[in-house]
Design a protein around this motif. Structure first.
Motif, mmCIF file in Angstrom:
data_model
loop_
_atom_site.group_PDB
_atom_site.id
_atom_site.type_symbol
_atom_site.label_atom_id
_atom_site.label_comp_id
_atom_site.label_asym_id
_atom_site.label_seq_id
_atom_site.Cartn_x
_atom_site.Cartn_y
_atom_site.Cartn_z
ATOM 1 N N GLY A 95 0.774 -1.238 0.000
ATOM 2 C CA GLY A 95 0.000 0.000 0.000
ATOM 3 C C GLY A 95 0.800 1.279 0.000
ATOM 4 O O GLY A 95 0.225 2.369 0.073
ATOM 5 N N TRP A 96 2.145 1.194 -0.132
ATOM 6 C CA TRP A 96 2.958 2.408 -0.110
ATOM 7 C C TRP A 96 2.970 3.059 -1.486
ATOM 8 O O TRP A 96 3.397 2.459 -2.459
ATOM 9 N N GLU A 97 2.527 4.301 -1.547
ATOM 10 C CA GLU A 97 2.509 5.076 -2.788
ATOM 11 C C GLU A 97 3.681 6.043 -2.795
ATOM 12 O O GLU A 97 3.838 6.861 -1.891
ATOM 13 N N ARG A 111 0.913 6.392 2.845
ATOM 14 C CA ARG A 111 -0.116 5.344 2.896
ATOM 15 C C ARG A 111 -1.210 5.803 3.849
ATOM 16 O O ARG A 111 -0.932 6.232 4.957
ATOM 17 N N ALA A 116 -6.025 2.680 1.382
ATOM 18 C CA ALA A 116 -4.799 2.296 0.688
ATOM 19 C C ALA A 116 -5.088 1.344 -0.470
ATOM 20 O O ALA A 116 -5.982 0.501 -0.390
ATOM 21 N N LEU A 172 -3.013 -3.776 6.156
ATOM 22 C CA LEU A 172 -1.788 -2.996 6.018
ATOM 23 C C LEU A 172 -0.702 -3.570 6.927
ATOM 24 O O LEU A 172 -0.817 -3.494 8.152
#
Length: 241
Positions: A95-97, A111, A116, A172
């Motif tokens: 979920g890390w953008e 996130r 997310a 997450l």
């Protein structure tokens, strides 16, 4: 079964708003999904499933007692070119953008709990005249540039654009405790360069062979140049592979 894309995406947007997903993220996600649908030539239901179910997968459900959506986590990390793509794929699945790269070449990630998505990334060489060609080639596929570092550009898109419901994120994982990720080859190159610098400094200080004072910076520059050439060669192979 509804097969009208505009109605489908209206329902999807309404459901995502109800799940607490930020408006800008809804607009971006739907734009990516529309682009994917145009390329696939299928109906929304065939590609993504019912709008309400897909929205629940994308936006998640936020319990009343849970931390409110919108309180974003942030994280800075970096890697060398031998494992950056692998780690981007790993962290994107969590979920890390990536929102950019800082001056030190660290990925600036964000996130949002409850909103997310899984993200996918790719790296491209953009030296010389390649930049416009790369941007023109990737934009129709939904890829958005998210950072540049030296000769490279990094691109992102939500996995929902390519994998449909499978691109949603149900849980997450905790934020990693590390920020520096070096591969074995990256560590070896760094060690060789440091040995060259230290050796040149030692020789200059001791005065062996009457070496001039500029020996150390010359060797350091020579080593750094060689490392950059090697990195570019390896990166070119990696981008083409």
């Amino acid at each position: 079964m509804n097969t009208e894309p505009s109605t489908y995406f209206d329902e999807l947007a309404a459901a995502l708003r109800g799940a607490g997903v930020p408006a800008n993220q809804i607009a971006s996600t739907i734009a990516e999904l529309r682009g994917h649908l145009t390329d696939s030539g299928t109906s929304p239901e065939e590609e993504f499933g019912p709008a309400a179910d897909f929205a629940a997968r994308l936006g998640g459900t936020v319990p009343a007692a849970a931390e409110p959506a919108g309180k974003a986590e942030t994280w800075l990390w970096t890697a060398d070119i031998y494992n950056d793509r692998r780690l981007l794929a790993l962290h994107g699945d969590q979920g890390w953008e990536v929102e950019g790269l800082d001056t030190l070449g660290r990925f600036m990630c964000r996130r949002v709990p409850g909103a997310a998505l899984r993200w996918e990334y790719r790296r491209e060489l953009i030296s010389g005249k390649r930049r416009d060609e790369v941007l023109d080639r990737l934009a129709p596929e939904g890829w958005e540039i998210c950072g540049e570092w030296m000769l490279f550009a990094y691109f992102k898109r939500p996995k929902a654009a390519s994998e449909g419901p499978a691109g949603a994120l149900d849980a997450l994982p905790e934020r990693p405790g590390r920020w520096l990720f070096l591969s074995r080859k990256g560590k070896a190159l760094l060690a060789v360069w440091m040995l060259l610098v230290l050796g040149a400094v030692a020789v200059t200080l001791v005065g062996v062979f009457d070496m001039p004072a500029y020996t150390a910076p010359f060797v350091a520059l020579f080593g750094a140049t060689g490392a950059l050439v090697g990195l570019k060669r390896d990166a070119t192979k990696g981008c083409r592979g």
